[in-house]
Design an enzyme around this catalytic site. Structure first.
Site, PDB file in Angstrom:
ATOM      1  CB  THR A  59      -1.071  -0.083   1.216  1.00 29.87           C
ATOM      2  OG1 THR A  59      -1.797  -1.105   1.041  1.00 29.87           O
ATOM      3  CG2 THR A  59      -1.620   1.134   1.487  1.00 29.87           C
ATOM      4  CB  CYS A  89      -4.789 -17.784  22.678  1.00 35.53           C
ATOM      5  SG  CYS A  89      -6.194 -18.740  22.997  1.00 35.53           S
TER       6      CYS A  89
HETATM    7  N1  ASP Z   1      -2.831  -5.402   0.390  1.00 31.88           N
HETATM    8  C1  ASP Z   1      -1.832  -4.658   0.643  1.00 31.88           C
HETATM    9  C2  ASP Z   1      -0.424  -5.611   0.870  1.00 31.88           C
HETATM   10  O1  ASP Z   1      -0.164  -6.295   1.776  1.00 31.88           O
HETATM   11  C3  ASP Z   1      -2.015  -3.900   2.152  1.00 31.88           C
HETATM   12  C4  ASP Z   1      -1.113  -3.154   2.674  1.00 31.88           C
HETATM   13  O2  ASP Z   1      -0.033  -3.019   2.111  1.00 31.88           O
HETATM   14  O3  ASP Z   1      -1.368  -2.716   3.713  1.00 31.88           O
HETATM   15  O4  ASP Z   1       0.284  -5.544  -0.095  1.00 31.88           O
END
Ligand code: ASP
Length: 337
Positions: free
Chosen positions: A13, A273
């Protein structure tokens, strides 16, 4: 002399841009995104260089092949830099961090994985602080291990687990204290850090060993899983209830487990857990697993157990050695009794 850090951008992301099909990484765009953050040129920061992995991935698509690419990149550049920042998607960051911790033996420099929940191109991105603080940690050289920085905390990589799908504090380390906390200053928790190793870095690449994870649940029909528990399956992590308990179900699982064990599969018991440890034999429902030949993952995360199975089989150990080492602490991934 200013410290030098290599930033390895793998996707995720943090560097994604909006496309018609949702957020996706775009090759060659990330450098421009970093250039827009003037603070990345602040004098307090180490000098950094950027390398982009090809192709950039959403981390859901990471495999052993990419882990090898990342580990190889660190090993090849090891002498040229004081530390490494690996920008990675959050979804499988804890798996990659765990794998790298086993693959980079005798690590004597910081390797910090980070990313963000909101892309850098958005105003509220958490990526800016995550990168800047990770660079400071990588340049400071206080940690000699693979770690994960996110939302103000530095965690041991093989103890971390993704805990929030949308919160900015997305990772926890339920069975091990934070290695550092970033407040007004970055405070290191000296007693939690691994000591500096003696000897040169040792890279162990991984093979795509056939392994599995089975999460038990009330009413699970074990017979459905008999087909996958064949001699082809080298190892399996069984995510049990509590301290290692499985449903009795008229003993349905045990013959399957015994058969898998005789076939040569290494069965490792972890807990559903997040906090606490497996203690096989405490209850009748877990004693049977022990008798069937399963080993205890103690307080390891499932991510670490999966990575450890890949690693131990890739080292070429026989089944008995893999079994023994699964219960030994190799690089801080478990609290051995
Ligand atoms: N889908 C993305 C990834 O893992 C989510 C992220 O980067 O937060 O590449």
């Amino acid at each position: 002399m200013k410290k030098k850090v290599l930033i390895l951008y793998t996707g995720g992301t943090i560097g994604m841009t909006r496309t018609e099909n949702g957020y996706a990484p775009q090759s060659g765009r990330f450098r421009a995104a970093l250039d827009e953050i003037s603070d990345l040129r602040a004098s307090e920061l180490p000098v950094w260089e950027l390398t982009e992995l090809e192709p950039l991935l959403d981390s859901s698509n990471m495999t052993v092949h990419e882990w090898n690419k990342i580990a190889r990149a660190v090993a090849e550049q090891y002498d040229r830099y004081d530390g490494f920042v690996i920008l990675h998607g959050t979804d499988t960051m804890a798996y990659t961090a765990s794998a790298l911790s086993f693959m980079l033996g005798n690590l004597g420099k910081p390797v910090v994985l980070t990313g963000s929940q909101i892309p850098l191109c958005e105003v509220r991105s958490d990526g800016r602080d995550n990168i800047i603080t990770s660079l400071l940690i990588a340049g400071a050289g206080r940690v000699n291990e693979v770690c994960l920085y996110f939302g103000g905390k530095l965690l041991r990589g093989n103890r971390a687990t993704k805990y929030s799908a949308d919160g900015l504090i997305a990772f926890i380390s339920p069975n091990y204290p934070s290695l550092a906390e970033a407040g007004i200053t970055i405070r290191y928790n000296e007693s939690a850090l691994l000591p500096k190793p003696k000897g040169a870095l040792q890279l162990q690449l991984l093979e795509n060993v056939p392994i599995g994870v089975l999460k038990v649940f009330p009413g699970i029909q074990f017979s459905l899983f008999e087909q996958i528990m064949t001699e082809k399956l080298r190892g399996i992590v069984i995510e049990t209830f509590g301290a290692g308990n499985i449903p009795g179900d008229g003993g349905a699982l045990l013959p399957i487990i015994e058969k898998a064990f005789c076939n040569g599969t290494v069965l490792t018991v972890c807990s559903q857990c997040p906090q606490g440890a497996v203690a096989l034999g405490t209850y009748e429902t877990s004693n049977a697993l022990k008798r069937a030949g399963a080993v205890s993952g103690l307080d390891m995360t499932t991510e670490a157990a999966v990575a450890k199975l890949y690693y131990l089989f890739s080292c070429g150990y026989d089944k008995e050695t893999v079994k023994r080492k699964m219960e030994e602490d190799l690089c801080g991934e478990m609290t051995a009794p």
